[in-house]
Design a protein around this motif. Sequence first.
Motif, short mmCIF file in Angstrom:
data_model
loop_
_atom_site.label_atom_id
_atom_site.label_comp_id
_atom_site.label_asym_id
_atom_site.label_seq_id
_atom_site.Cartn_x
_atom_site.Cartn_y
_atom_site.Cartn_z
N PHE A 199 3.57 0.41 1.56
CA PHE A 199 3.39 1.76 2.46
C PHE A 199 2.87 3.07 1.74
O PHE A 199 2.11 3.75 2.24
N LEU A 200 3.34 3.10 0.49
CA LEU A 200 2.68 4.46 -0.39
C LEU A 200 1.21 4.03 -0.84
O LEU A 200 0.31 4.65 -0.98
N THR A 201 0.86 2.70 -1.28
CA THR A 201 -0.18 2.58 -1.75
C THR A 201 -1.42 2.12 -0.92
O THR A 201 -2.72 2.62 -0.85
N GLU A 202 -1.25 1.21 0.06
CA GLU A 202 -2.03 0.63 0.97
C GLU A 202 -2.37 1.41 2.02
O GLU A 202 -3.11 1.99 2.50
N ARG A 203 -0.93 1.92 2.66
CA ARG A 203 -1.02 2.87 3.79
C ARG A 203 -1.72 4.08 3.76
O ARG A 203 -2.59 5.05 4.20
N SER A 204 -1.52 4.67 2.44
CA SER A 204 -1.95 6.00 1.81
C SER A 204 -2.97 6.11 1.15
O SER A 204 -3.52 6.87 0.33
N TYR A 205 -3.78 4.71 0.91
CA TYR A 205 -4.93 4.89 0.00
C TYR A 205 -5.83 6.07 0.13
O TYR A 205 -6.28 6.64 -0.89
N GLU A 206 -6.13 6.51 1.31
CA GLU A 206 -7.08 7.70 1.34
C GLU A 206 -6.43 9.00 0.80
O GLU A 206 -7.44 9.80 0.57
#
Lengths: 288, 261
Positions: free
Chosen positions: A74-81
Amino acid sequence: MRRQFKDTVMGLSAGDDKLVMVLGDVSVYLFKEFQDKYPDRFYNMGICENTLISVSAGLASQGFYPFVHTINPFLTERSYEQIKLDMCYNRFGGNIVTCGASFDYAWDGATHQSYTDLAILRMLPDVEVIQPGSRKELDVLLRSQYDNGKVTYYRLSDKPHTIDLPVKFGRAEILKDCSGKVTVMTAGPILGNVFEACKDLQVNLVYFHTIKPIDKEIIEKFRNTDIVIIHDAFGLFEAVCETAGLSATYYGLPKDRFCDTYGTFEAIREDIGLDVISIKEMLRKKLL
Amino acid sequence: MMQPVFKDIRKDILRISKISGHGHIPTCFSVIEAIYAFYEAMKHDPANPSWDERDIFILSKGHAALAQYVVMSKFGYFDIKDVETFGSFKSVFGCHADRLKVRGVEASTGSLGHGIGLAVGMALAFKIQKSERRVVVIIGDGESNEGTVWEAIMVAVNLKLNNLKVVYDNNMSHRRGLQICNPGDRFRSFGAEVVEVNGHDVEALKSEYLARHDTLKVIIADTKKGFGCKTMIDNHYEWHRRSPCEQEYEILLRELDETTV
Protein backbone atom coordinates in the motif's frame (compact mmCIF):
# COMPACT_ATOMS: atom_id res chain seq x y z
CA MET A 1 11.77 -6.76 13.42
CA ARG A 2 9.02 -4.20 13.97
CA ARG A 3 9.79 -4.22 17.66
CA GLN A 4 13.39 -3.40 16.78
CA PHE A 5 12.10 -0.57 14.59
CA LYS A 6 10.30 0.86 17.59
CA ASP A 7 13.26 0.34 19.93
CA THR A 8 15.68 2.04 17.54
CA VAL A 9 13.31 4.94 16.93
CA MET A 10 12.87 5.38 20.70
CA GLY A 11 16.63 5.44 21.07
CA LEU A 12 17.11 7.98 18.31
CA SER A 13 14.28 10.26 19.36
CA ALA A 14 15.75 10.75 22.81
CA GLY A 15 18.40 12.92 21.22
CA ASP A 16 16.61 14.22 18.15
CA ASP A 17 13.45 16.32 18.25
CA LYS A 18 13.21 16.35 14.46
CA LEU A 19 12.05 12.77 14.23
CA VAL A 20 8.33 12.46 13.39
CA MET A 21 6.27 9.28 13.14
CA VAL A 22 3.61 9.14 10.41
CA LEU A 23 1.61 5.93 10.60
CA GLY A 24 -1.08 4.55 8.33
CA ASP A 25 -3.10 2.95 11.11
CA VAL A 26 -0.54 0.16 11.44
CA SER A 27 1.85 -0.50 14.35
CA VAL A 28 -0.02 2.13 16.35
CA TYR A 29 -0.09 0.19 19.59
CA LEU A 30 3.54 -0.76 19.11
CA PHE A 31 4.49 2.93 19.09
CA LYS A 32 2.37 3.86 22.11
CA GLU A 33 5.50 4.60 24.11
CA PHE A 34 6.58 7.10 21.45
CA GLN A 35 3.09 8.59 21.30
CA ASP A 36 2.99 9.04 25.08
CA LYS A 37 6.43 10.59 25.19
CA TYR A 38 6.27 12.76 22.06
CA PRO A 39 2.59 13.44 21.29
CA ASP A 40 3.49 16.41 19.07
CA ARG A 41 5.55 14.18 16.83
CA PHE A 42 3.28 11.16 16.56
CA TYR A 43 0.58 11.01 13.88
CA ASN A 44 -1.59 8.06 13.08
CA MET A 45 -2.80 9.79 9.98
CA GLY A 46 -5.18 7.08 8.84
CA ILE A 47 -5.51 4.75 5.91
CA CYS A 48 -4.48 7.17 3.18
CA GLU A 49 -1.09 6.01 1.97
CA ASN A 50 -0.69 8.54 -0.83
CA THR A 51 -1.22 11.37 1.59
CA LEU A 52 1.06 9.81 4.20
CA ILE A 53 3.90 10.16 1.71
CA SER A 54 3.00 13.68 0.58
CA VAL A 55 2.62 14.89 4.16
CA SER A 56 5.93 13.29 5.11
CA ALA A 57 7.57 15.09 2.19
CA GLY A 58 6.06 18.35 3.44
CA LEU A 59 7.42 17.69 6.93
CA ALA A 60 10.84 16.92 5.46
CA SER A 61 10.77 20.20 3.52
CA GLN A 62 10.80 22.02 6.85
CA GLY A 63 13.68 20.10 8.35
CA PHE A 64 11.99 17.11 9.99
CA TYR A 65 13.01 13.47 9.60
CA PRO A 66 9.76 11.65 9.00
CA PHE A 67 9.33 7.91 9.43
CA VAL A 68 6.33 6.97 7.33
CA HIS A 69 5.16 3.46 8.00
CA THR A 70 2.47 1.02 7.00
CA ILE A 71 1.99 -2.25 5.11
CA ASN A 72 4.32 -2.74 2.18
CA PRO A 73 2.27 -2.84 -1.05
CA PHE A 74 0.00 0.00 0.00
CA LEU A 75 2.88 2.33 0.70
CA THR A 76 5.19 1.39 -2.15
CA GLU A 77 3.01 0.32 -5.08
CA ARG A 78 -0.05 2.43 -4.35
CA SER A 79 1.99 5.53 -3.52
CA TYR A 80 4.75 5.15 -6.07
CA GLU A 81 4.05 8.49 -7.73
CA GLN A 82 4.02 10.31 -4.39
CA ILE A 83 7.40 8.77 -3.56
CA LYS A 84 8.72 9.61 -7.01
CA LEU A 85 7.54 13.21 -7.16
CA ASP A 86 6.88 14.53 -3.67
CA MET A 87 9.95 12.95 -2.11
CA CYS A 88 12.46 12.18 -4.87
CA TYR A 89 11.87 14.87 -7.49
CA ASN A 90 11.34 17.55 -4.86
CA ARG A 91 14.35 16.30 -2.88
CA PHE A 92 12.25 16.15 0.29
CA GLY A 93 13.91 13.12 1.85
CA GLY A 94 12.49 10.86 4.50
CA ASN A 95 12.35 7.32 5.80
CA ILE A 96 9.84 4.95 4.27
CA VAL A 97 9.51 1.88 6.45
CA THR A 98 7.21 -0.94 5.40
CA CYS A 99 6.21 -4.20 7.00
CA GLY A 100 4.87 -7.47 5.69
CA ALA A 101 7.11 -8.34 2.77
CA SER A 102 7.34 -10.64 1.02
CA PHE A 103 4.95 -13.18 2.54
CA ASP A 104 4.51 -12.23 6.20
CA TYR A 105 0.78 -11.93 5.50
CA ALA A 106 0.68 -15.20 3.55
CA TRP A 107 -2.81 -16.06 4.74
CA ASP A 108 -4.15 -12.75 3.43
CA GLY A 109 -3.34 -13.60 -0.15
CA ALA A 110 -1.96 -11.63 -3.08
CA THR A 111 -3.36 -8.26 -2.02
CA HIS A 112 -1.04 -8.17 0.99
CA GLN A 113 2.04 -9.75 -0.53
CA SER A 114 4.74 -7.55 -1.90
CA TYR A 115 7.76 -8.35 -3.98
CA THR A 116 8.07 -5.52 -6.49
CA ASP A 117 8.93 -2.80 -3.97
CA LEU A 118 12.71 -3.11 -4.09
CA ALA A 119 12.75 -3.28 -7.87
CA ILE A 120 10.55 -0.25 -8.49
CA LEU A 121 12.03 1.95 -5.80
CA ARG A 122 15.61 1.35 -6.87
CA MET A 123 14.74 2.89 -10.24
CA LEU A 124 14.08 6.27 -8.64
CA PRO A 125 17.02 8.69 -8.59
CA ASP A 126 19.05 9.02 -5.45
CA VAL A 127 16.97 6.64 -3.33
CA GLU A 128 18.60 4.35 -0.81
CA VAL A 129 16.98 0.91 -0.81
CA ILE A 130 17.56 -1.31 2.19
CA GLN A 131 16.29 -4.77 2.98
CA PRO A 132 17.46 -5.52 6.52
CA GLY A 133 17.47 -9.22 7.15
CA SER A 134 17.96 -9.16 10.90
CA ARG A 135 17.17 -6.96 13.87
CA LYS A 136 20.79 -5.92 14.11
CA GLU A 137 20.92 -4.90 10.45
CA LEU A 138 17.79 -2.80 10.90
CA ASP A 139 19.16 -1.11 14.00
CA VAL A 140 22.53 -0.25 12.46
CA LEU A 141 21.13 0.91 9.13
CA LEU A 142 18.35 3.01 10.65
CA ARG A 143 20.84 4.78 12.84
CA SER A 144 23.30 5.41 10.06
CA GLN A 145 20.89 6.68 7.39
CA TYR A 146 17.76 8.22 8.91
CA ASP A 147 18.92 11.83 9.04
CA ASN A 148 20.95 12.17 5.85
CA GLY A 149 18.23 14.06 3.96
CA LYS A 150 17.78 11.35 1.37
CA VAL A 151 14.81 9.16 0.63
CA THR A 152 15.65 5.90 2.37
CA TYR A 153 13.50 2.84 2.00
CA TYR A 154 13.52 0.09 4.64
CA ARG A 155 11.68 -3.13 3.89
CA LEU A 156 10.86 -4.89 7.15
CA SER A 157 9.78 -8.45 7.67
CA ASP A 158 8.71 -10.13 10.88
CA LYS A 159 10.62 -13.26 9.85
CA PRO A 160 14.25 -12.13 10.24
CA HIS A 161 17.26 -14.38 9.93
CA THR A 162 19.38 -14.84 13.04
CA ILE A 163 22.87 -14.80 11.56
CA ASP A 164 25.12 -12.23 13.14
CA LEU A 165 27.06 -10.25 10.54
CA PRO A 166 29.03 -7.03 10.41
CA VAL A 167 26.77 -4.28 9.07
CA LYS A 168 27.73 -1.22 7.07
CA PHE A 169 25.48 0.66 4.68
CA GLY A 170 26.21 -0.15 1.05
CA ARG A 171 28.52 -3.02 1.84
CA ALA A 172 27.80 -6.64 1.08
CA GLU A 173 29.26 -9.48 3.15
CA ILE A 174 31.01 -12.58 1.91
CA LEU A 175 29.74 -15.39 4.09
CA LYS A 176 31.58 -18.09 2.28
CA ASP A 177 34.40 -17.99 -0.25
CA CYS A 178 35.49 -21.51 -1.12
CA SER A 179 36.71 -20.68 -4.63
CA GLY A 180 33.59 -22.43 -5.91
CA LYS A 181 32.58 -22.06 -9.53
CA VAL A 182 29.11 -21.01 -8.36
CA THR A 183 28.41 -17.92 -6.29
CA VAL A 184 25.10 -17.52 -4.54
CA MET A 185 23.97 -13.96 -3.90
CA THR A 186 21.02 -13.21 -1.68
CA ALA A 187 19.43 -10.48 0.43
CA GLY A 188 17.19 -10.05 3.45
CA PRO A 189 15.54 -12.62 5.69
CA ILE A 190 15.69 -15.43 3.11
CA LEU A 191 19.40 -15.65 4.03
CA GLY A 192 18.34 -18.02 6.81
CA ASN A 193 17.24 -20.67 4.29
CA VAL A 194 19.96 -19.88 1.77
CA PHE A 195 22.72 -20.13 4.36
CA GLU A 196 21.43 -23.49 5.53
CA ALA A 197 21.13 -24.78 1.96
CA CYS A 198 24.66 -23.71 1.04
CA LYS A 199 26.29 -25.18 4.14
CA ASP A 200 27.65 -28.40 2.67
CA LEU A 201 27.93 -27.26 -0.90
CA GLN A 202 30.96 -26.03 -2.80
CA VAL A 203 29.46 -22.57 -3.47
CA ASN A 204 30.47 -19.06 -2.51
CA LEU A 205 27.87 -17.04 -0.64
CA VAL A 206 27.43 -13.26 -0.72
CA TYR A 207 24.81 -11.38 1.26
CA PHE A 208 23.34 -7.92 0.63
CA HIS A 209 21.18 -5.81 2.93
CA THR A 210 21.62 -2.73 0.78
CA ILE A 211 20.07 -3.07 -2.67
CA LYS A 212 20.87 0.49 -3.68
CA PRO A 213 23.64 1.46 -3.82
CA ILE A 214 24.69 -2.10 -4.63
CA ASP A 215 28.18 -3.18 -3.62
CA LYS A 216 29.79 -3.49 -7.06
CA GLU A 217 33.22 -4.19 -5.67
CA ILE A 218 32.12 -7.48 -4.18
CA ILE A 219 30.20 -8.43 -7.32
CA GLU A 220 33.38 -7.86 -9.33
CA LYS A 221 35.26 -10.28 -7.10
CA PHE A 222 32.99 -13.10 -8.28
CA ARG A 223 32.75 -12.02 -11.89
CA ASN A 224 34.33 -15.21 -13.16
CA THR A 225 31.89 -17.53 -11.42
CA ASP A 226 28.33 -18.54 -12.25
CA ILE A 227 26.22 -16.24 -10.14
CA VAL A 228 22.86 -17.45 -8.84
CA ILE A 229 20.69 -14.81 -7.24
CA ILE A 230 18.31 -16.36 -4.74
CA HIS A 231 15.73 -13.88 -3.55
CA ASP A 232 12.06 -13.76 -2.59
CA ALA A 233 11.60 -10.45 -4.42
CA PHE A 234 12.55 -8.59 -7.55
CA GLY A 235 15.29 -6.00 -7.38
CA LEU A 236 18.46 -7.73 -6.25
CA PHE A 237 18.92 -9.56 -9.55
CA GLU A 238 18.44 -6.33 -11.51
CA ALA A 239 20.85 -4.48 -9.23
CA VAL A 240 23.55 -7.16 -9.53
CA CYS A 241 23.13 -7.27 -13.31
CA GLU A 242 23.97 -3.57 -13.58
CA THR A 243 27.52 -4.90 -13.55
CA ALA A 244 27.95 -5.75 -17.20
CA GLY A 245 29.07 -9.09 -18.57
CA LEU A 246 28.13 -11.35 -15.67
CA SER A 247 26.83 -14.85 -16.00
CA ALA A 248 23.89 -14.47 -13.62
CA THR A 249 20.57 -16.26 -13.19
CA TYR A 250 17.62 -15.64 -10.91
CA TYR A 251 15.99 -18.19 -8.63
CA GLY A 252 13.01 -17.21 -6.56
CA LEU A 253 9.59 -15.95 -7.51
CA PRO A 254 7.60 -17.77 -10.14
CA LYS A 255 7.53 -16.22 -13.58
CA ASP A 256 4.61 -14.04 -14.55
CA ARG A 257 2.03 -15.15 -12.04
CA PHE A 258 0.72 -14.09 -8.65
CA CYS A 259 1.61 -16.17 -5.60
CA ASP A 260 -2.09 -16.52 -4.95
CA THR A 261 -2.10 -19.21 -2.31
CA TYR A 262 -2.85 -18.65 1.39
CA GLY A 263 -1.58 -20.53 4.44
CA THR A 264 1.69 -19.83 6.16
CA PHE A 265 4.75 -17.98 5.04
CA GLU A 266 6.73 -21.22 5.18
CA ALA A 267 4.15 -22.90 2.95
CA ILE A 268 4.52 -20.22 0.29
CA ARG A 269 8.30 -20.44 0.43
CA GLU A 270 8.01 -24.19 -0.07
CA ASP A 271 5.50 -23.77 -2.87
CA ILE A 272 7.82 -21.51 -4.87
CA GLY A 273 10.96 -23.48 -4.03
CA LEU A 274 12.53 -21.16 -1.48
CA ASP A 275 12.65 -23.71 1.33
CA VAL A 276 16.03 -25.16 2.31
CA ILE A 277 15.56 -28.49 0.53
CA SER A 278 14.47 -26.94 -2.78
CA ILE A 279 17.28 -24.39 -2.76
CA LYS A 280 19.80 -27.11 -2.04
CA GLU A 281 18.44 -29.29 -4.80
CA MET A 282 18.59 -26.48 -7.30
CA LEU A 283 22.20 -25.70 -6.38
CA ARG A 284 23.23 -29.36 -6.52
CA LYS A 285 21.98 -29.53 -10.09
CA LYS A 286 23.87 -26.39 -10.87
CA LEU A 287 27.07 -27.92 -9.54
CA LEU A 288 26.82 -31.09 -11.66
CA MET B 1 -12.45 47.34 -13.67
CA MET B 2 -9.35 45.22 -14.04
CA GLN B 3 -6.34 47.05 -12.59
CA PRO B 4 -3.50 47.83 -15.01
CA VAL B 5 -1.13 45.45 -13.20
CA PHE B 6 -3.39 42.50 -13.92
CA LYS B 7 -3.69 43.52 -17.56
CA ASP B 8 0.12 43.72 -17.73
CA ILE B 9 0.50 40.26 -16.23
CA ARG B 10 -1.96 38.83 -18.73
CA LYS B 11 -0.16 40.56 -21.59
CA ASP B 12 3.15 39.11 -20.43
CA ILE B 13 1.62 35.64 -20.30
CA LEU B 14 0.22 36.04 -23.83
CA ARG B 15 3.53 37.34 -25.15
CA ILE B 16 5.61 34.60 -23.54
CA SER B 17 3.18 31.95 -24.70
CA LYS B 18 3.37 33.34 -28.26
CA ILE B 19 7.19 33.36 -28.19
CA SER B 20 7.55 29.92 -26.63
CA GLY B 21 4.63 28.09 -28.16
CA HIS B 22 3.74 26.82 -24.68
CA GLY B 23 1.39 27.69 -21.86
CA HIS B 24 -2.03 26.89 -20.52
CA ILE B 25 -3.31 30.43 -20.92
CA PRO B 26 -6.96 30.10 -19.79
CA THR B 27 -6.01 28.37 -16.54
CA CYS B 28 -3.22 30.90 -16.00
CA PHE B 29 -5.72 33.72 -16.38
CA SER B 30 -8.06 32.23 -13.78
CA VAL B 31 -5.49 32.20 -10.96
CA ILE B 32 -3.50 35.41 -11.50
CA GLU B 33 -5.26 37.37 -8.77
CA ALA B 34 -5.11 34.46 -6.31
CA ILE B 35 -1.33 34.18 -6.80
CA TYR B 36 -0.81 37.93 -6.72
CA ALA B 37 -2.79 38.22 -3.50
CA PHE B 38 -0.40 35.82 -1.80
CA TYR B 39 2.72 37.78 -2.74
CA GLU B 40 1.09 41.05 -1.77
CA ALA B 41 -0.42 39.99 1.55
CA MET B 42 1.80 37.28 2.97
CA LYS B 43 5.31 37.19 4.42
CA HIS B 44 8.07 36.60 1.90
CA ASP B 45 11.29 38.23 0.79
CA PRO B 46 12.34 38.18 -2.87
CA ALA B 47 15.88 39.12 -1.81
CA ASN B 48 16.00 36.12 0.50
CA PRO B 49 13.64 33.41 -0.79
CA SER B 50 14.67 31.00 1.96
CA TRP B 51 13.89 33.48 4.77
CA ASP B 52 12.94 31.22 7.67
CA GLU B 53 9.87 33.22 8.65
CA ARG B 54 8.27 33.31 5.22
CA ASP B 55 4.81 32.00 4.46
CA ILE B 56 4.58 29.30 1.83
CA PHE B 57 2.78 29.37 -1.50
CA ILE B 58 2.19 26.20 -3.50
CA LEU B 59 0.61 25.99 -6.92
CA SER B 60 -0.82 22.48 -6.80
CA LYS B 61 -2.38 22.94 -10.24
CA GLY B 62 1.11 23.18 -11.65
CA HIS B 63 0.15 23.74 -15.27
CA ALA B 64 -0.51 27.40 -14.41
CA ALA B 65 3.22 27.83 -13.74
CA LEU B 66 3.57 30.62 -16.27
CA ALA B 67 1.16 32.73 -14.23
CA GLN B 68 3.26 32.11 -11.12
CA TYR B 69 6.49 33.04 -12.91
CA VAL B 70 5.06 36.28 -14.27
CA VAL B 71 3.56 37.29 -10.93
CA MET B 72 6.80 36.45 -9.11
CA SER B 73 8.75 38.54 -11.58
CA LYS B 74 6.51 41.49 -10.67
CA PHE B 75 7.62 41.04 -7.08
CA GLY B 76 11.29 40.94 -8.01
CA TYR B 77 12.13 37.25 -7.86
CA PHE B 78 13.61 37.35 -11.35
CA ASP B 79 13.62 39.34 -14.56
CA ILE B 80 10.66 38.86 -16.87
CA LYS B 81 13.12 38.68 -19.78
CA ASP B 82 14.42 35.41 -18.34
CA VAL B 83 10.92 33.96 -18.24
CA GLU B 84 10.77 34.37 -22.02
CA THR B 85 12.85 31.18 -22.25
CA PHE B 86 9.77 29.40 -20.89
CA GLY B 87 9.64 25.71 -21.80
CA SER B 88 12.83 25.73 -23.88
CA PHE B 89 15.50 23.05 -23.55
CA LYS B 90 17.84 24.63 -21.03
CA SER B 91 15.42 27.09 -19.46
CA VAL B 92 14.94 27.03 -15.71
CA PHE B 93 11.32 28.05 -16.36
CA GLY B 94 9.59 24.81 -17.32
CA CYS B 95 5.93 24.48 -18.19
CA HIS B 96 5.68 22.95 -14.73
CA ALA B 97 7.89 24.54 -12.11
CA ASP B 98 10.94 22.82 -10.68
CA ARG B 99 11.64 24.18 -7.21
CA LEU B 100 15.33 23.37 -7.54
CA LYS B 101 15.59 25.60 -10.60
CA VAL B 102 13.30 28.56 -9.95
CA ARG B 103 14.20 30.71 -6.98
CA GLY B 104 11.31 31.20 -4.63
CA VAL B 105 9.24 28.25 -5.85
CA GLU B 106 8.53 26.02 -2.86
CA ALA B 107 7.40 22.79 -4.53
CA SER B 108 7.77 21.13 -7.90
CA THR B 109 4.28 20.32 -9.10
CA GLY B 110 2.66 19.11 -12.28
CA SER B 111 0.97 15.81 -11.60
CA LEU B 112 -2.35 16.78 -10.06
CA GLY B 113 -3.33 16.09 -6.47
CA HIS B 114 0.17 16.29 -5.03
CA GLY B 115 0.74 19.89 -3.96
CA ILE B 116 -2.09 19.87 -1.45
CA GLY B 117 -0.60 16.92 0.46
CA LEU B 118 2.77 18.64 0.55
CA ALA B 119 1.04 21.76 1.84
CA VAL B 120 -0.58 19.77 4.64
CA GLY B 121 2.83 18.44 5.65
CA MET B 122 4.34 21.92 5.66
CA ALA B 123 1.47 23.35 7.71
CA LEU B 124 1.83 20.47 10.17
CA ALA B 125 5.57 21.14 10.39
CA PHE B 126 4.85 24.76 11.40
CA LYS B 127 2.40 23.56 14.04
CA ILE B 128 5.02 21.22 15.52
CA GLN B 129 7.52 24.08 15.49
CA LYS B 130 4.91 26.35 17.14
CA SER B 131 5.58 28.78 14.33
CA GLU B 132 3.16 31.44 13.07
CA ARG B 133 4.01 30.67 9.44
CA ARG B 134 1.12 29.97 7.09
CA VAL B 135 0.61 27.99 3.91
CA VAL B 136 -1.56 28.86 0.91
CA VAL B 137 -2.13 26.24 -1.77
CA ILE B 138 -4.10 26.67 -4.98
CA ILE B 139 -5.88 23.59 -6.28
CA GLY B 140 -7.98 23.30 -9.42
CA ASP B 141 -11.57 22.16 -9.62
CA GLY B 142 -10.55 19.63 -12.25
CA GLU B 143 -7.65 18.61 -10.04
CA SER B 144 -10.17 17.88 -7.31
CA ASN B 145 -11.27 14.82 -9.25
CA GLU B 146 -8.18 13.28 -7.68
CA GLY B 147 -8.89 11.31 -4.51
CA THR B 148 -5.70 12.58 -2.91
CA VAL B 149 -7.24 16.07 -2.68
CA TRP B 150 -9.96 14.72 -0.43
CA GLU B 151 -7.55 12.60 1.59
CA ALA B 152 -5.49 15.70 2.24
CA ILE B 153 -8.56 17.73 3.19
CA MET B 154 -9.61 15.08 5.71
CA VAL B 155 -6.16 14.94 7.23
CA ALA B 156 -5.90 18.74 7.45
CA VAL B 157 -9.29 18.98 9.17
CA ASN B 158 -8.42 16.14 11.51
CA LEU B 159 -5.23 17.97 12.49
CA LYS B 160 -7.12 21.30 12.77
CA LEU B 161 -4.57 23.02 10.54
CA ASN B 162 -5.76 26.58 10.89
CA ASN B 163 -2.54 27.80 9.28
CA LEU B 164 -3.48 26.28 5.94
CA LYS B 165 -5.64 27.93 3.31
CA VAL B 166 -6.73 25.95 0.28
CA VAL B 167 -7.81 28.10 -2.66
CA TYR B 168 -10.17 26.12 -4.88
CA ASP B 169 -9.95 27.61 -8.35
CA ASN B 170 -13.55 27.14 -9.39
CA ASN B 171 -13.03 27.90 -13.07
CA MET B 172 -15.41 25.23 -14.27
CA SER B 173 -12.72 22.92 -15.66
CA HIS B 174 -14.54 20.05 -14.02
CA ARG B 175 -17.61 20.46 -16.20
CA ARG B 176 -16.28 18.43 -19.09
CA GLY B 177 -15.50 15.34 -17.04
CA LEU B 178 -16.22 14.31 -13.48
CA GLN B 179 -18.39 17.14 -12.21
CA ILE B 180 -18.10 18.58 -8.72
CA CYS B 181 -21.36 20.36 -8.01
CA ASN B 182 -21.62 22.58 -4.93
CA PRO B 183 -17.94 22.33 -3.95
CA GLY B 184 -18.49 24.57 -0.92
CA ASP B 185 -20.99 22.12 0.53
CA ARG B 186 -18.62 19.25 -0.08
CA PHE B 187 -15.68 20.89 1.66
CA ARG B 188 -17.97 21.98 4.50
CA SER B 189 -19.20 18.43 4.92
CA PHE B 190 -15.57 17.37 5.25
CA GLY B 191 -15.28 19.75 8.21
CA ALA B 192 -13.44 22.67 6.62
CA GLU B 193 -14.33 26.31 7.08
CA VAL B 194 -15.50 27.51 3.70
CA VAL B 195 -15.85 30.95 2.18
CA GLU B 196 -16.79 31.77 -1.36
CA VAL B 197 -15.27 34.80 -3.05
CA ASN B 198 -14.88 36.34 -6.46
CA GLY B 199 -11.53 34.82 -7.42
CA HIS B 200 -10.62 37.86 -9.49
CA ASP B 201 -11.10 40.25 -6.55
CA VAL B 202 -7.58 40.57 -5.19
CA GLU B 203 -8.64 42.53 -2.10
CA ALA B 204 -11.20 39.88 -1.12
CA LEU B 205 -8.57 37.17 -1.54
CA LYS B 206 -5.99 39.07 0.52
CA SER B 207 -8.42 39.55 3.31
CA GLU B 208 -9.27 35.82 3.35
CA TYR B 209 -5.59 34.90 3.36
CA LEU B 210 -5.03 37.09 6.39
CA ALA B 211 -8.20 36.14 8.28
CA ARG B 212 -7.87 33.86 11.27
CA HIS B 213 -9.75 30.58 11.36
CA ASP B 214 -10.11 27.61 13.69
CA THR B 215 -9.39 24.82 11.29
CA LEU B 216 -8.53 24.31 7.64
CA LYS B 217 -10.02 27.02 5.48
CA VAL B 218 -11.12 26.43 1.90
CA ILE B 219 -11.59 29.52 -0.20
CA ILE B 220 -13.84 28.78 -3.14
CA ALA B 221 -12.53 31.25 -5.71
CA ASP B 222 -15.09 31.68 -8.46
CA THR B 223 -13.07 32.41 -11.55
CA LYS B 224 -13.26 32.31 -15.31
CA LYS B 225 -10.85 30.50 -17.58
CA GLY B 226 -9.31 33.09 -19.85
CA PHE B 227 -10.59 35.96 -17.69
CA GLY B 228 -10.03 39.26 -19.48
CA CYS B 229 -10.16 37.93 -23.05
CA LYS B 230 -13.60 37.27 -24.49
CA THR B 231 -12.25 34.94 -27.18
CA MET B 232 -10.74 32.68 -24.56
CA ILE B 233 -13.69 32.73 -22.20
CA ASP B 234 -15.96 31.74 -25.07
CA ASN B 235 -13.61 29.02 -26.38
CA HIS B 236 -11.56 27.92 -23.40
CA TYR B 237 -11.58 24.25 -24.33
CA GLU B 238 -10.03 25.10 -27.69
CA TRP B 239 -7.50 27.35 -25.98
CA HIS B 240 -6.69 24.91 -23.18
CA ARG B 241 -3.04 24.60 -24.16
CA ARG B 242 -2.80 26.63 -27.33
CA SER B 243 -0.51 29.55 -27.94
CA PRO B 244 -1.62 32.51 -30.02
CA CYS B 245 -0.25 33.26 -33.46
CA GLU B 246 0.66 36.88 -34.24
CA GLN B 247 -2.82 37.77 -35.46
CA GLU B 248 -4.58 36.11 -32.51
CA TYR B 249 -2.14 37.78 -30.14
CA GLU B 250 -3.15 41.23 -31.41
CA ILE B 251 -6.83 40.37 -31.00
CA LEU B 252 -6.32 39.11 -27.47
CA LEU B 253 -4.30 42.19 -26.49
CA ARG B 254 -7.07 44.39 -27.81
CA GLU B 255 -9.67 42.45 -25.87
CA LEU B 256 -7.63 42.91 -22.71
CA ASP B 257 -7.35 46.65 -23.30
CA GLU B 258 -11.04 46.94 -23.91
CA THR B 259 -12.26 44.61 -21.18
CA THR B 260 -14.83 46.07 -18.83
CA VAL B 261 -14.55 43.38 -16.14
